[in-house]
Write a protein that holds these residues in place. Structure first.
Motif, PDB file in Angstrom:
ATOM      1  N   MET A 530     -23.745  -3.726 -31.555  1.00 45.12           N
ATOM      2  CA  MET A 530     -23.130  -4.701 -32.720  1.00 45.12           C
ATOM      3  C   MET A 530     -21.661  -5.423 -32.650  1.00 45.12           C
ATOM      4  SD  MET A 530     -26.139  -5.721 -33.818  1.00 45.12           S
ATOM      5  CE  MET A 530     -25.005  -6.552 -35.169  1.00 45.12           C
ATOM      6  N   ALA A 531     -20.786  -4.301 -32.017  1.00 44.61           N
ATOM      7  CA  ALA A 531     -18.887  -4.371 -31.866  1.00 44.61           C
ATOM      8  C   ALA A 531     -18.586  -5.596 -30.614  1.00 44.61           C
ATOM      9  CB  ALA A 531     -18.361  -3.119 -31.587  1.00 44.61           C
ATOM     10  N   TRP A 532     -20.149  -5.576 -29.383  1.00 47.20           N
ATOM     11  CA  TRP A 532     -20.603  -6.569 -28.238  1.00 47.20           C
ATOM     12  C   TRP A 532     -19.832  -7.798 -29.173  1.00 47.20           C
ATOM     13  CZ3 TRP A 532     -23.849  -3.326 -24.879  1.00 47.20           C
ATOM     14  CH2 TRP A 532     -23.214  -2.346 -24.908  1.00 47.20           C
ATOM     15  N   PRO A 563     -30.980  -3.964 -41.625  1.00 43.51           N
ATOM     16  CA  PRO A 563     -29.758  -4.023 -42.799  1.00 43.51           C
ATOM     17  C   PRO A 563     -28.546  -4.437 -42.450  1.00 43.51           C
ATOM     18  CG  PRO A 563     -31.494  -2.636 -42.651  1.00 43.51           C
ATOM     19  CD  PRO A 563     -31.352  -3.356 -41.359  1.00 43.51           C
ATOM     20  N   ASP A 564     -28.254  -5.082 -43.643  1.00 39.59           N
ATOM     21  CA  ASP A 564     -26.492  -5.165 -43.260  1.00 39.59           C
ATOM     22  C   ASP A 564     -25.153  -4.229 -43.012  1.00 39.59           C
ATOM     23  OD1 ASP A 564     -25.738  -4.330 -46.059  1.00 39.59           O
ATOM     24  OD2 ASP A 564     -25.406  -6.292 -46.833  1.00 39.59           O
ATOM     25  N   PHE A 565     -25.998  -2.750 -42.842  1.00 38.12           N
ATOM     26  CA  PHE A 565     -24.883  -2.096 -42.498  1.00 38.12           C
ATOM     27  C   PHE A 565     -25.489  -1.817 -40.647  1.00 38.12           C
ATOM     28  CE2 PHE A 565     -28.182   0.253 -44.339  1.00 38.12           C
ATOM     29  CZ  PHE A 565     -27.905   1.118 -43.397  1.00 38.12           C
ATOM     30  N   ILE A 566     -26.122  -2.015 -39.623  1.00 39.09           N
ATOM     31  CA  ILE A 566     -26.334  -2.562 -39.018  1.00 39.09           C
ATOM     32  C   ILE A 566     -25.514  -2.134 -38.114  1.00 39.09           C
ATOM     33  CG2 ILE A 566     -26.172  -4.710 -38.645  1.00 39.09           C
ATOM     34  CD1 ILE A 566     -28.714  -2.049 -37.094  1.00 39.09           C
ATOM     35  N   GLY A 567     -24.757  -2.731 -37.819  1.00 40.85           N
ATOM     36  CA  GLY A 567     -23.281  -2.483 -37.335  1.00 40.85           C
ATOM     37  C   GLY A 567     -21.983  -1.126 -37.262  1.00 40.85           C
TER      38      GLY A 567
END
Length: 596
Positions: A530-532, A563-567
């Motif tokens: 998700m950082a990519w 969920p929004d905290f996937i990163g």
């Protein structure tokens, strides 16, 4: 009271009983599945006095015989159909039905010098030593004349040896075959249990086999109704066989039934491909409000539900109702509209429907509600779709579902379909279901889980895209253009303390995505990949998928119940991720259901 009797019957008597219709063989009009070598081996066993297994018959009350009269003691052959058909072919010279529904002979030859049986081949046909077709021998008016002809062709043959062999060959007609006759008052379930216990091979017969056998005893009409079911199921899978049926089964082609299923020759939809059991259940529900095979047989036998006695005057009306139900069931208009209804609920592929029983009842309900003037077309469609999904959600089509179906139909008649559905929803789909039970259903590693398939259907109806896909939607992926991907990769979890399939294969850890996205993610946890994605949004340089807009990314995650905290997710907070995603999946399923 004895449930069955066992007697020894000569082969010639068995064939005579079949010829006279005292024993009915429902499978005579279906393709013969034995190899010719099996026919040869059966004749060889009879010749040598080896056991050939038992035939099992079950009395059919009210069966029609040739000429229209009613049989009082006709027996349905429910086991041994292939053996009797083989005997009819080899000894009586009667053709069998081939794979293309054409009639063809099976010719067995016999060498009286070596006492060997074989399937007729060109080489054997050119040999004088062989009796080329034993059926010609059995139909001969004089064994002596037959022998004289053989010796003229083989003047050097050992006459005593040949005469002994031919005498033994003639003895096949007198060979004894065990026949187990089941009592006529046994129900279908008891017959099935007895069959399994006394059949040495332990081959289970489905209850549909008994119903199909019963249907076929009702004269020409019964045979053609049985064929209608057979051919409808077959053409649903192999439409190209229509021409073979039309050209080779003249009895059925001359009946009004062939035209009813001609449309299947060009039908390619695979969502609903019913088998015998399915067709019988649906027709039973539509015609009699009965789902159990035993109950359907009772109706076709003329059983009076009040007196529990057979009333043969009830039989014609029962067959008429069953025939009418089949006509509705095989209708092109009805089936196509129903399938379109199910697809509009998001179930676009047969792989998404783990319970064909749920589909069966929904179709039966659709057929029964068609003539209901109290429901508009839109309301009727709403009831069918919600009933189907409700059945999957609650497991209403498992266990003793047939009794449940009969109760449901009775209540639908009392309250109306829409009102009774509302009653079920209030009692079974309350807050406790959506907030607790459904979440537990989502704690599973099975992608065949009804809850997960309903989640996918919800995704389809919204036109949702695959995980991190910019344009490819879930419907396209289900149809073969995507992968089922571990959101938190399997190998990452295994390396970090989750070695069991139950852990890493949780359905809350699955998402449909494009193959290139799956390959790019590989074994990297969401925290990394998700950082990519965040980097490519900043720079526009693609590394994983094609999303380059933050709003589009947020919409994509919401579409996939991520969920929004996937990163921030790794193996360390994997369980927290699963719990959060299950809640979002459950919320999506509820919104979908209430919107049907």
């Amino acid at each position: 009271m004895a449930k069955y009797e066992v007697k020894q019957t000569a082969v010639s008597q068995v064939l005579a009983d079949v010829r006279s219709d005292k024993i009915a063989i429902p499978e005579l009009q279906r393709p013969f599945v034995w190899k010719t070598s099996q026919v040869r081996d059966l004749i060889d066993s009879l010749y040598n006095g080896y056991p050939v297994g038992y035939l099992i018959t079950w009395q059919s009350v009210g069966a029609k015989l040739k000429g229209g009269e009613t049989a009082r003691h006709q027996q349905i052959l429910i086991d041994g159909q292939q053996r009797v058909t083989a005997l009819r072919a080899a000894i009586a010279g009667l053709p069998v039905v081939g794979k293309r529904y054409d009639r063809k002979p099976i010719t067995i030859a016999f060498n009286p010098l070596t006492e060997e049986f074989a399937t007729l081949t060109p080489a054997i046909r050119n040999s004088r030593q062989w009796i080329h077709d034993i059926s010609a021998f059995f139909s001969s008016s004089s064994q002596l004349s037959f022998l004289r002809g053989y010796f003229e062709q083989n003047p050097d043959a050992d006459e005593e040896r040949v005469e002994t062999a031919v005498t033994n060959l003639a003895g096949i007609e007198h060979a004894q075959v065990g026949v187990i006759s089941l009592a006529d008052d046994l129900d279908v379930e008891t017959v099935a249990e007895i069959f399994v216990r006394i059949n040495a091979k332990g081959v289970p017969l489905s209850s549909a086999d008994f119903v199909m056998s019963k249907i076929a005893t009702y004269g020409d009409e019964g045979r053609n109704l049985r064929k209608l079911i057979d051919y409808f199921c077959h053409l649903n899978v192999s439409g190209h066989a229509f021409d073979d049926i039309r050209d080779n089964d003249t009895e059925f082609a001359d009946s009004p039934h062939l035209a009813k299923i001609e449309w299947l020759k060009n039908q390619s939809d695979e969502l609903f491909q019913p088998e015998y059991t399915d067709v019988i259940r649906i027709a039973g529900l539509v015609g009699f409000s009965r789902g159990k095979a035993g109950a359907i047989v009772s109706e076709l036998s003329g059983l009076d539900p009040e007196t529990r006695r057979i009333d043969e005057e009830r039989i014609p009306a029962a067959y008429a109702r069953f025939s009418g139900a089949l006509d509705q069931l095989v209708s092109k208009t009805h089936l196509e509209r129903f399938v379109m209804m199910i697809k509009s609920a998001g179930f676009i592929d047969s792989s998404m429907i783990g319970s064909k029983n749920a589909l069966n009842f929904a179709y039966a309900l659709y057929l029964r509600l068609r003539g209901n003037d109290q429901l508009s077309e839109g309301e009727r469609a709403r009831v069918i779709k919600r009933w189907f999904v409700m059945t999957l959600l609650t497991g209403r089509a498992v266990g003793s579902f047939e009794s449940t179906w009969e109760t449901d139909l009775r209540r639908i008649n009392e309250l109306g379909a829409a009102e009774y559905l509302r009653v079920i929803e209030e009692s079974e789909l309350g807050e406790g279901f959506w907030g607790v039970a459904l979440l537990q259903e989502l704690v599973s590693p099975s992608k065949r889980s009804p809850a997960f398939q309903i989640y996918l259907a919800a995704r389809v109806t919204k036109g949702g895209r695959g995980f991190l896909s910019k344009s490819i939607n879930v419907a396209q992926m289900i149809e073969g253009h995507g992968d089922m991907h571990h959101i938190v990769p399997k190998n990452h979890l295994i390396k970090n303390g989750y070695p069991k399939q139950w852990d890493y294969n949780q359905i809350a850890n699955f998402a449909l995505t494009e193959t290139p996205v799956n390959i790019a993610i590989k074994d990297h946890p969401p925290q990394e990949y998700m950082a990519w994605v965040a980097e490519q949004i900043r720079t526009g340089e693609l590394r994983i998928g094609e999303i380059t807009d933050q709003g589009d990314l947020e919409a994509n995650l919401a579409e996939n119940a991520i969920p929004d905290f996937i990163g921030e997710v790794t193996a360390d907070n994997y369980q927290e991720f699963l719990e959060a995603r299950r809640k979002q999946m459950a919320a999506m399923i509820r919104e979908y259901y209430e919107g049907l």
